[in-house]
Write a protein that holds these residues in place. Structure first.
Motif, PDB file in Angstrom:
ATOM      1  N   LEU A 190     -74.871  21.509  39.610  1.00 21.93           N
ATOM      2  CA  LEU A 190     -76.273  21.092  39.588  1.00 21.93           C
ATOM      3  C   LEU A 190     -77.061  21.415  40.854  1.00 21.93           C
ATOM      4  O   LEU A 190     -78.300  21.383  40.812  1.00 21.93           O
ATOM      5  CB  LEU A 190     -76.350  19.570  39.345  1.00 21.93           C
ATOM      6  CG  LEU A 190     -75.662  19.031  38.094  1.00 21.93           C
ATOM      7  CD1 LEU A 190     -75.872  17.522  37.979  1.00 21.93           C
ATOM      8  CD2 LEU A 190     -76.166  19.733  36.839  1.00 21.93           C
ATOM      9  N   HIS A 191     -76.412  21.722  41.956  1.00 20.51           N
ATOM     10  CA  HIS A 191     -77.132  21.952  43.218  1.00 20.51           C
ATOM     11  C   HIS A 191     -77.958  23.238  43.138  1.00 20.51           C
ATOM     12  O   HIS A 191     -77.422  24.331  42.991  1.00 20.51           O
ATOM     13  CB  HIS A 191     -76.146  22.039  44.374  1.00 20.51           C
ATOM     14  CG  HIS A 191     -76.800  22.133  45.723  1.00 20.51           C
ATOM     15  ND1 HIS A 191     -76.192  22.687  46.810  1.00 20.51           N
ATOM     16  CD2 HIS A 191     -78.037  21.736  46.148  1.00 20.51           C
ATOM     17  CE1 HIS A 191     -76.996  22.633  47.855  1.00 20.51           C
ATOM     18  NE2 HIS A 191     -78.126  22.064  47.474  1.00 20.51           N
ATOM     19  N   ASN A 192     -79.279  23.094  43.212  1.00 24.10           N
ATOM     20  CA  ASN A 192     -80.224  24.223  43.151  1.00 24.10           C
ATOM     21  C   ASN A 192     -79.981  25.116  41.934  1.00 24.10           C
ATOM     22  O   ASN A 192     -80.069  26.344  42.008  1.00 24.10           O
ATOM     23  CB  ASN A 192     -80.128  25.069  44.432  1.00 24.10           C
ATOM     24  CG  ASN A 192     -80.587  24.318  45.661  1.00 24.10           C
ATOM     25  OD1 ASN A 192     -81.452  23.446  45.587  1.00 24.10           O
ATOM     26  ND2 ASN A 192     -80.001  24.644  46.813  1.00 24.10           N
ATOM     27  N   SER A 193     -79.656  24.471  40.816  1.00 26.00           N
ATOM     28  CA  SER A 193     -79.375  25.212  39.577  1.00 26.00           C
ATOM     29  C   SER A 193     -80.627  25.272  38.706  1.00 26.00           C
ATOM     30  O   SER A 193     -81.199  24.234  38.352  1.00 26.00           O
ATOM     31  CB  SER A 193     -78.234  24.537  38.807  1.00 26.00           C
ATOM     32  OG  SER A 193     -78.023  25.162  37.563  1.00 26.00           O
ATOM     33  N   ALA A 194     -81.043  26.489  38.375  1.00 20.15           N
ATOM     34  CA  ALA A 194     -82.234  26.662  37.538  1.00 20.15           C
ATOM     35  C   ALA A 194     -81.933  26.439  36.059  1.00 20.15           C
ATOM     36  O   ALA A 194     -82.849  26.223  35.267  1.00 20.15           O
ATOM     37  CB  ALA A 194     -82.799  28.061  37.741  1.00 20.15           C
ATOM     38  N   SER A 195     -80.673  26.459  35.689  1.00 24.00           N
ATOM     39  CA  SER A 195     -80.305  26.357  34.278  1.00 24.00           C
ATOM     40  C   SER A 195     -80.016  24.930  33.836  1.00 24.00           C
ATOM     41  O   SER A 195     -79.732  24.687  32.665  1.00 24.00           O
ATOM     42  CB  SER A 195     -79.071  27.226  34.001  1.00 24.00           C
ATOM     43  OG  SER A 195     -77.973  26.806  34.788  1.00 24.00           O
ATOM     44  N   GLU A 196     -80.063  23.966  34.763  1.00 23.13           N
ATOM     45  CA  GLU A 196     -79.739  22.581  34.443  1.00 23.13           C
ATOM     46  C   GLU A 196     -80.967  21.687  34.580  1.00 23.13           C
ATOM     47  O   GLU A 196     -81.747  21.813  35.520  1.00 23.13           O
ATOM     48  CB  GLU A 196     -78.634  22.066  35.377  1.00 23.13           C
ATOM     49  CG  GLU A 196     -77.258  22.637  35.097  1.00 23.13           C
ATOM     50  CD  GLU A 196     -76.581  21.993  33.900  1.00 23.13           C
ATOM     51  OE1 GLU A 196     -77.086  20.960  33.413  1.00 23.13           O
ATOM     52  OE2 GLU A 196     -75.539  22.525  33.467  1.00 23.13           O
ATOM     53  N   GLU A 197     -81.127  20.774  33.626  1.00 27.24           N
ATOM     54  CA  GLU A 197     -82.229  19.825  33.701  1.00 27.24           C
ATOM     55  C   GLU A 197     -82.074  18.867  34.878  1.00 27.24           C
ATOM     56  O   GLU A 197     -83.062  18.380  35.427  1.00 27.24           O
ATOM     57  CB  GLU A 197     -82.313  19.017  32.403  1.00 27.24           C
ATOM     58  CG  GLU A 197     -82.668  19.861  31.174  1.00 27.24           C
ATOM     59  CD  GLU A 197     -82.746  19.023  29.916  1.00 27.24           C
ATOM     60  OE1 GLU A 197     -82.549  17.785  30.029  1.00 27.24           O
ATOM     61  OE2 GLU A 197     -82.992  19.577  28.851  1.00 27.24           O
TER      62      GLU A 197
END
Length: 504
Positions: free
Chosen positions: A62-69
Motif C-alpha cells: 500500500l505504500h505510495n501505491s497507485a493501484s490500491e484504494e
C-alpha cells in the motif's frame, strides 16, 4: 557456589553429578519432553512472527501505491509500521503482572483470541484508521506474550538446555516471518490475512496440551499440580523420580518468595503483589542484569537493522535488484533461520560474546557495502554483475543477524532474572526494546529523506561498529558479567559502569 538466577540451575550446580546419577535413564526422555513442550509453545511464537511481518506485507502493498484504494503516504506508512512497537510496551509491562496472576500457560492462551480478531479485521479493512486499529491490536498482543513466553522457557528447562531451547523458541518467530513472506509472494494481502487467521486457532488448541510452569505452581503453593507438571517435563516419569528436584525447587521458592508453609493458597492482594514486584526491581540481583540487558538490546537492535524491516520491499526496489524484492525477502528469511540454527549449534562452543563480535563486524561491513553501492555503483552498465551486490550484502545481514543479534538479548532474558521479579523485569526489558524499535521505525523515512539511503546505511554501520567495540573492550566474558556471581558484585558493577560509559 551457583548464580542467583534460577532454582534449577542452583540445584544442578550444588548437587552436581548426584542429580544426574539419580536419573540417567530418563535424561533422553526428559530432553524430549522439554523439547516437545517448547515446540508446542512455538506455535504462539509463529503467530508473533506473522504479526511482526504483517507491517512489511501491508506497507509493501500500500505504500505510495497507485493501484490500491488504501494507498499510504510516508507519514501514514511510518505510523502503521511503528504503532505495534509503540503499543507493545503498554501490554509488555502488563504482561509481567498477568503471567504472575493467571500463570504462564493461561496468559499465552488468552492472547490468541484478540490475534484472531485482528487478522479477520485486516481482511475486511476499508480505511487507514482500521489498519491502525489492527496494528495496535497486534502490538498489544505481541507485548502480552513477551513475559510468559520467555519466563516459561526459563522455568521448564534444565540449565544445560535453557540456552538452546530459548534459541529454538526465538527461531520459531523467524519461521512465522518466513511464512508471511511466502504468502506475500504468492497471494494478495487480504487473502494472506485470512490465511493467517488460522494460526491463533491452532495455537489455542495445542497450548492446552502442555503443563503449567512448575515454578509458578510452587510459588502459588499448588504443590501437587507442580509435581505433576514436573513429572511431565522430565519425561513423564513417576513422582518419586523427580522428588529431589522438586524439593530443591520448593526450598528455593520458600527462600525467594516466602512460600506459606501452612498451605494457604489465598492470593496476595493486587496492591501488595505489585508492591512486592516493584520492590524486587530495585534489588541489585535484578538491576544489574537488567541494565546490561538493556545495553545489549540497544546494540542488537542496531545490528539487526530493525528500522528498515517494515519498508524492506520498497527499499530493495530502490536498489534495483535483479530479482523480485519479495523473493529476496524469502531468501533472507531462510538465511536468517539458518543463522539462528547455527547459533544453537555453536553457542556453547564459542559463547555469546565472540559470536556477537563476529556477527556485528560482518553486518557493519555489509551495511557500508550497501551504502557505497547505492551512492556510486547503482545502475552501472559497465559492470552489470554489480547489480547483485545489494542482494549479497542484504543476505549477509540476514544470515549473521540470525546468528547473533536476533537471539542474543532474548537468550539473556531467559537465563538471568531470579524467580521473584522475573515477570516484571522481563516485561520492562521487552518494553525497552520495543520503544527503541518504534523510534527507529518511525524516524527511518525521515532520516532517509534527509541523508538518502546511502547515508542511512553509513549511519547504522557506524553505530553497529561502536556496539561491537563495546563488546570487544569488555574485560570479562558476557556470561561472567551477567550471571552476577556471589562475592563478585563490585567487579560486576565496575564492568557495567565501563560498558555504560562506552555507550555514551
Amino acid at each position: 557456589m551457583g548464580p542467583l538466577t534460577d532454582a534449577p540451575e542452583s540445584h544442578s550446580i550444588k548437587n552436581g553429578n548426584a542429580a544426574s546419577s539419580n536419573r540417567p535413564r530418563h535424561s533422553t526422555r526428559s530432553t524430549c519432553a522439554q523439547i516437545l513442550a517448547t515446540l508446542i509453545q512455538n506455535w504462539l511464537l509463529i503467530e508473533i512472527g506473522l504479526d511482526i511481518a504483517m507491517t512489511t506485507m501491508v506497507i509493501g502493498a500500500l505504500h505510495n501505491s497507485a493501484s490500491e484504494e488504501l494507498s499510504m503516504n510516508d507519514d501514514q506508512a511510518s505510523w502503521f509500521g511503528s504503532l505495534p512497537d509503540i503499543c507493545h510496551p503498554v501490554s509488555s509491562l502488563l504482561s509481567g503482572y498477568v503471567q504472575e496472576a493467571v500463570g504462564r500457560k493461561t496468559a499465552m492462551i488468552m492472547v490468541t483470541i484478540p490475534c484472531f480478531v485482528a487478522w479477520i479485521t485486516l481482511h475486511f479493512a476499508q480505511s487507514i484508521n482500521t489498519l491502525y486499529i489492527v496494528s495496535i491490536i497486534m502490538g498489544l498482543c505481541t507485548g502480552l506474550t513477551e513475559a510468559p513466553l520467555h519466563s516459561y522457557i526459563g522455568e521448564i528447562a534444565e540449565p544445560h538446555l535453557r540456552g538452546t531451547l530459548s534459541s529454538i523458541s526465538t527461531s520459531a518467530a523467524l519461521i512465522g516471518m518466513f511464512m508471511m513472506y511466502v504468502f506475500t509472494y504468492f497471494f494478495y494481502w487480504r487473502t494472506v490475512a485470512l490465511i493467517c487467521s488460522a494460526c491463533p486457532v491452532i495455537t489455542f488448541t495445542v497450548m492446552t496440551q502442555i503443563p503449567e510452569s512448575p515454578t509458578w505452581l510452587v510459588v502459588r503453593n499448588r504443590l501437587d499440580e507442580a509435581k505433576k507438571a514436573l513429572c511431565w517435563l522430565r519425561g513423564w516419569v513417576k513422582p518419586a523420580e523427580v522428588e529431589e528436584e522438586f524439593q530443591a525447587l520448593v526450598k528455593h521458592a520458600e527462600k525467594s518468595v516466602g512460600l506459606n508453609q501452612a498451605g494457604d493458597d489465598k492470593p496476595r492482594t493486587k496492591i501488595a503483589f505489585l508492591k512486592m514486584q516493584l520492590t524486587e526491581m530495585t534489588r541489585r540481583k535484578v538491576l544489574l542484569p537488567f541494565r546490561q540487558i538493556c545495553i545489549v538490546f540497544f546494540i542488537c537492535s542496531l545490528a539487526y537493522f530493525c528500522a528498515i524491516r517494515p519498508y524492506l520491499i520498497g527499499e530493495l526496489q530502490k536498489l534495483d535488484t535483479p530479482i523480485d524484492a519479495k523473493l529476496i525477502l524469502i531468501y533472507s528469511q531462510v538465511l536468517l533461520f539458518i543463522g539462528a540454527m547455527m547459533n544453537v549449534m555453536f553457542l556453547r562452543r564459542f559463547g555469546k560474546r565472540k559470536i556477537a563480535i563476529f556477527c556485528n563486524t560482518v553486518i557493519a561491513i555489509s551495511m557500508f557495502g550497501l551504502g557505497i553501492h547505492y551512492a556510486y555503483l547503482k545502475g552501472s552498465k559497465q559492470f552489470p554483475l554489480l547489480a547483485w551486490l545489494p542482494v549479497v550484502f542484504w543476505l549477509s545481514i540476514s544470515f549473521f543477524g540470525g546468528f547473533g543479534p536476533a537471539l542474543l538479548a532474548w537468550q539473556l532474558v531467559s537465563e538471568l532474572f531470579p524467580i521473584i521479579g522475573r515477570g516484571l523485569a522481563t516485561g520492562i526489558s521487552a518494553a525497552f526494546s520495543k520503544l527503541m524499535g518504534a523510534a527507529e521505525v518511525k524516524s527511518y523515512l525521515y532520516i532517509e529523506a534527509w541523508v538518502d539511503l546511502s547515508g542511512v546505511m553509513y549511519l547504522y554501520g557506524t553505530a553497529t561498529i561502536l556496539g561491537d567495540e563495546c563488546f570487544f573492550n569488555s574485560s570479562y566474558s558476557m556470561r561472567e558479567i551477567l550471571l552476577v556471581l556471589p562475592g563478585r558484585l563490585e567487579t560486576v558493577q565496575s564492568s557495567l559502569s565501563f560498558l555504560i560509559e562506552k555507550m555514551r
